[in-house]
Design a protein around this motif. Structure first.
Motif, mmCIF file in Angstrom:
data_model
loop_
_atom_site.group_PDB
_atom_site.id
_atom_site.type_symbol
_atom_site.label_atom_id
_atom_site.label_comp_id
_atom_site.label_asym_id
_atom_site.label_seq_id
_atom_site.Cartn_x
_atom_site.Cartn_y
_atom_site.Cartn_z
ATOM 1 N N GLN A 113 0.841 -1.205 0.000
ATOM 2 C CA GLN A 113 0.000 0.000 0.000
ATOM 3 C C GLN A 113 0.872 1.251 0.000
ATOM 4 O O GLN A 113 0.598 2.214 -0.706
ATOM 5 C CB GLN A 113 -0.891 -0.005 1.252
ATOM 6 C CG GLN A 113 -2.022 -0.998 1.192
ATOM 7 C CD GLN A 113 -3.362 -0.333 0.901
ATOM 8 O OE1 GLN A 113 -3.420 0.850 0.584
ATOM 9 N NE2 GLN A 113 -4.426 -1.095 0.982
ATOM 10 N N ARG A 114 1.923 1.219 0.810
ATOM 11 C CA ARG A 114 2.788 2.395 0.885
ATOM 12 C C ARG A 114 3.576 2.572 -0.418
ATOM 13 O O ARG A 114 3.796 3.707 -0.871
ATOM 14 C CB ARG A 114 3.748 2.286 2.067
ATOM 15 C CG ARG A 114 4.601 3.542 2.221
ATOM 16 C CD ARG A 114 5.438 3.520 3.467
ATOM 17 N NE ARG A 114 6.340 4.667 3.446
ATOM 18 C CZ ARG A 114 7.488 4.694 2.787
ATOM 19 N NH1 ARG A 114 7.876 3.634 2.110
ATOM 20 N NH2 ARG A 114 8.257 5.781 2.810
ATOM 21 N N LEU A 115 4.026 1.482 -1.032
ATOM 22 C CA LEU A 115 4.712 1.587 -2.317
ATOM 23 C C LEU A 115 3.792 2.210 -3.365
ATOM 24 O O LEU A 115 4.216 3.071 -4.147
ATOM 25 C CB LEU A 115 5.168 0.208 -2.790
ATOM 26 C CG LEU A 115 6.430 -0.368 -2.144
ATOM 27 C CD1 LEU A 115 6.709 -1.767 -2.689
ATOM 28 C CD2 LEU A 115 7.635 0.541 -2.395
ATOM 29 N N SER A 116 2.551 1.775 -3.371
ATOM 30 C CA SER A 116 1.586 2.345 -4.313
ATOM 31 C C SER A 116 1.420 3.840 -4.077
ATOM 32 O O SER A 116 1.356 4.635 -5.038
ATOM 33 C CB SER A 116 0.236 1.630 -4.150
ATOM 34 O OG SER A 116 -0.753 2.239 -4.955
ATOM 35 N N PHE A 117 1.367 4.248 -2.813
ATOM 36 C CA PHE A 117 1.244 5.669 -2.474
ATOM 37 C C PHE A 117 2.454 6.451 -2.986
ATOM 38 O O PHE A 117 2.314 7.543 -3.566
ATOM 39 C CB PHE A 117 1.128 5.816 -0.955
ATOM 40 C CG PHE A 117 1.270 7.234 -0.465
ATOM 41 C CD1 PHE A 117 0.254 8.154 -0.644
ATOM 42 C CD2 PHE A 117 2.444 7.638 0.161
ATOM 43 C CE1 PHE A 117 0.393 9.463 -0.195
ATOM 44 C CE2 PHE A 117 2.600 8.936 0.603
ATOM 45 C CZ PHE A 117 1.571 9.858 0.431
ATOM 46 N N LEU A 118 3.669 5.911 -2.815
ATOM 47 C CA LEU A 118 4.874 6.602 -3.281
ATOM 48 C C LEU A 118 4.898 6.736 -4.797
ATOM 49 O O LEU A 118 5.288 7.782 -5.337
ATOM 50 C CB LEU A 118 6.121 5.854 -2.800
ATOM 51 C CG LEU A 118 6.468 5.978 -1.315
ATOM 52 C CD1 LEU A 118 7.664 5.096 -0.982
ATOM 53 C CD2 LEU A 118 6.759 7.425 -0.945
ATOM 54 N N ARG A 159 2.448 7.005 -6.738
ATOM 55 C CA ARG A 159 1.471 8.006 -7.157
ATOM 56 C C ARG A 159 1.860 9.425 -6.757
ATOM 57 O O ARG A 159 1.485 10.386 -7.420
ATOM 58 C CB ARG A 159 0.102 7.673 -6.565
ATOM 59 C CG ARG A 159 -0.583 6.502 -7.218
ATOM 60 C CD ARG A 159 -1.981 6.243 -6.662
ATOM 61 N NE ARG A 159 -1.941 5.583 -5.350
ATOM 62 C CZ ARG A 159 -2.181 6.184 -4.216
ATOM 63 N NH1 ARG A 159 -2.454 7.484 -4.186
ATOM 64 N NH2 ARG A 159 -2.137 5.517 -3.070
ATOM 65 N N THR A 160 2.602 9.565 -5.667
ATOM 66 C CA THR A 160 2.824 10.901 -5.118
ATOM 67 C C THR A 160 4.289 11.362 -5.146
ATOM 68 O O THR A 160 4.553 12.556 -5.084
ATOM 69 C CB THR A 160 2.342 10.962 -3.654
ATOM 70 O OG1 THR A 160 3.103 10.028 -2.866
ATOM 71 C CG2 THR A 160 0.860 10.610 -3.563
ATOM 72 N N ASP A 161 5.224 10.414 -5.214
ATOM 73 C CA ASP A 161 6.643 10.790 -5.154
ATOM 74 C C ASP A 161 7.456 9.753 -5.905
ATOM 75 O O ASP A 161 8.321 9.072 -5.343
ATOM 76 C CB ASP A 161 7.098 10.877 -3.690
ATOM 77 C CG ASP A 161 8.499 11.489 -3.557
ATOM 78 O OD1 ASP A 161 9.014 12.025 -4.561
ATOM 79 O OD2 ASP A 161 9.082 11.400 -2.462
ATOM 80 N N ALA A 202 -1.885 10.445 6.325
ATOM 81 C CA ALA A 202 -2.931 11.417 5.985
ATOM 82 C C ALA A 202 -3.823 10.885 4.872
ATOM 83 O O ALA A 202 -5.050 11.053 4.911
ATOM 84 C CB ALA A 202 -2.289 12.741 5.567
ATOM 85 N N GLU A 203 -3.216 10.226 3.882
ATOM 86 C CA GLU A 203 -4.033 9.675 2.790
ATOM 87 C C GLU A 203 -4.944 8.557 3.298
ATOM 88 O O GLU A 203 -6.112 8.466 2.918
ATOM 89 C CB GLU A 203 -3.165 9.130 1.665
ATOM 90 C CG GLU A 203 -4.033 8.670 0.487
ATOM 91 C CD GLU A 203 -3.290 7.858 -0.544
ATOM 92 O OE1 GLU A 203 -2.895 6.714 -0.243
ATOM 93 O OE2 GLU A 203 -3.133 8.356 -1.662
ATOM 94 N N LEU A 204 -4.417 7.703 4.179
ATOM 95 C CA LEU A 204 -5.240 6.633 4.740
ATOM 96 C C LEU A 204 -6.436 7.212 5.486
ATOM 97 O O LEU A 204 -7.557 6.702 5.383
ATOM 98 C CB LEU A 204 -4.402 5.768 5.692
ATOM 99 C CG LEU A 204 -3.258 4.962 5.070
ATOM 100 C CD1 LEU A 204 -2.465 4.254 6.165
ATOM 101 C CD2 LEU A 204 -3.793 3.946 4.063
ATOM 102 N N GLU A 205 -6.217 8.290 6.208
ATOM 103 C CA GLU A 205 -7.296 8.905 6.977
ATOM 104 C C GLU A 205 -8.306 9.584 6.057
ATOM 105 O O GLU A 205 -9.515 9.552 6.334
ATOM 106 C CB GLU A 205 -6.711 9.894 7.977
ATOM 107 C CG GLU A 205 -5.908 9.216 9.084
ATOM 108 C CD GLU A 205 -5.190 10.180 10.007
ATOM 109 O OE1 GLU A 205 -4.853 9.781 11.131
ATOM 110 O OE2 GLU A 205 -4.976 11.346 9.591
ATOM 111 N N VAL A 206 -7.833 10.183 4.969
ATOM 112 C CA VAL A 206 -8.734 10.827 4.015
ATOM 113 C C VAL A 206 -9.655 9.794 3.369
ATOM 114 O O VAL A 206 -10.808 10.100 3.026
ATOM 115 C CB VAL A 206 -7.920 11.573 2.931
ATOM 116 C CG1 VAL A 206 -8.799 11.957 1.748
ATOM 117 C CG2 VAL A 206 -7.292 12.828 3.526
#
Length: 345
Positions: free
Chosen positions: A42-47, A49-51, A73-77
């Motif tokens: 999940q965190r790799l996917s976030f990176l 997409r965002t960085d 913050a993304e998980l909470e959103v």
């Protein structure tokens, strides 16, 4: 996953040789590996997409405070449950300190503790509108009606009986889903002179502790009927040691149970329940109907501490107080005398 992450992950689980100790996480259970791999992914996917440039860095070098804050913050959103957010960050922390135990991870550990505290305040789901004794009563009623219905096709009788027995089993012996589905007729259910013994090895239990206990006497005859009659129908000539079988003669899978159980419980109990819900209902039942023995919740559910038992007890106490107050208000509305009532409350 990027190749660097794949390699780092595989090193965590490398087998030790004659002169080395192997990966730090080689003893993790399969379920823990899967759960933590999902969180890491999940965190790799976030990176990505965002960085995206960060992907070129060493996997450990990417785990720094600001990117992790952004991930949380993304998980909470996404309106994930607080306990889900906490679990993702706990899994990341476990992987990070295993990949680089020499690094300082106090900042991430602090975040884990704060997220855990926040999740604990919201960890109990809303109480289910049914209690353990009523679930067991309906389970027994359906099994009795099914046995008596000689006009029902044999396969349909077997399916319905197995479904009702599983409901009764789950509320009487509230094991986790993986333990339920790991049951076999060869190792887990042993007939004794006046019923059955249930035997679970350490590998079957999340806490790694073997357990043996009697099947409740009220389920002994239904269990005998299932093993001698209905399971043979479900097998339909196939061979499997799986205790809980479907009508194809195969062991029920996690996906199959996830699809079937909520539908069945919604139909017969009026509320859709998954296996874990039976554990909460069992704990709530103990806390409300037998509060003096609330500490047995820990052992019944296989928890390491009494925290969950105390949460159920505190909620049960609150529910009882609200019920008493509502009863008092209703008596006032009806003009009934209050003598002796206030002291009782």
């Amino acid at each position: 996953w990027p190749e660097a992450d794949r390699a780092a992950w595989q090193r965590l689980f490398a087998d030790g040789g004659l002169f080395d100790d192997g990966g730090l996480c080689r003893d993790w259970a399969a379920g823990s590996r899967k759960m933590r791999a999902q969180s890491y992914g999940q965190r790799l996917s976030f990176l990505i997409r965002t960085d995206d440039p960060a992907i070129a860095l060493d996997p450990v070098q990417r785990i720094t405070e600001l990117p992790v804050r952004a991930f949380i913050a993304e998980l909470e959103v996404r309106n994930l449950a607080k306990v889900t957010v906490k679990n993702h960050v706990v899994n990341l922390y476990m992987v990070a300190k295993s990949m680089a135990p020499e690094r300082e991870w106090a900042w991430l550990n602090t975040g884990v503790k704060r997220l855990t505290n926040a999740a604990n305040r919201h960890s109990l789901p809303a109480p289910y509108p049914i209690m353990g004794p009523e679930i067991l009563r309906r389970s027994l009623k359906i099994m009795a009606e099914t046995q008596a219905d000689i006009d029902l096709p044999v396969m349909k009788r077997a399916i319905r009986f197995r479904q009702a027995l599983m409901i009764g089993f789950l509320i009487s012996c509230p094991v986790r889903r993986r333990t339920l589905l790991a049951m076999t007729v060869d190792h887990h259910v042993r007939p004794i002179s006046d019923g059955y013994m249930l035997n679970f090895a350490a590998k079957d239990m999340k806490d790694g502790k073997a357990r043996s206990f009697r099947l409740p006497a009220i389920l002994a005859e239904p269990m005998r009927a299932y093993l001698k009659e209905h399971r043979a129908v479900l097998l339909n000539g196939e061979a499997t040691s799986a205790f809980w079988t479907n009508h194809y003669g195969e062991g029920i899978t996690a996906d199959g149970l996830s699809r079937e159980l909520p539908k069945i419980t919604d139909r017969v109990l009026g509320v859709a329940l998954r296996p874990h819900a039976f554990r909460h209902i069992a704990a709530t039942t103990i806390a409300e109907l037998d509060p003096e023995h609330v500490n047995i919740i820990r052992d019944i559910l296989g928890h390491a501490t009494l925290n969950m038992a105390h949460k159920h007890y505190n909620r049960a106490t609150g529910i009882s107080s609200c019920n008493a107050f509502q009863s008092l208000v209703e008596d006032i509305r009806k003009g009934m005398p209050l003598t002796g009532r206030m002291k009782a409350i």
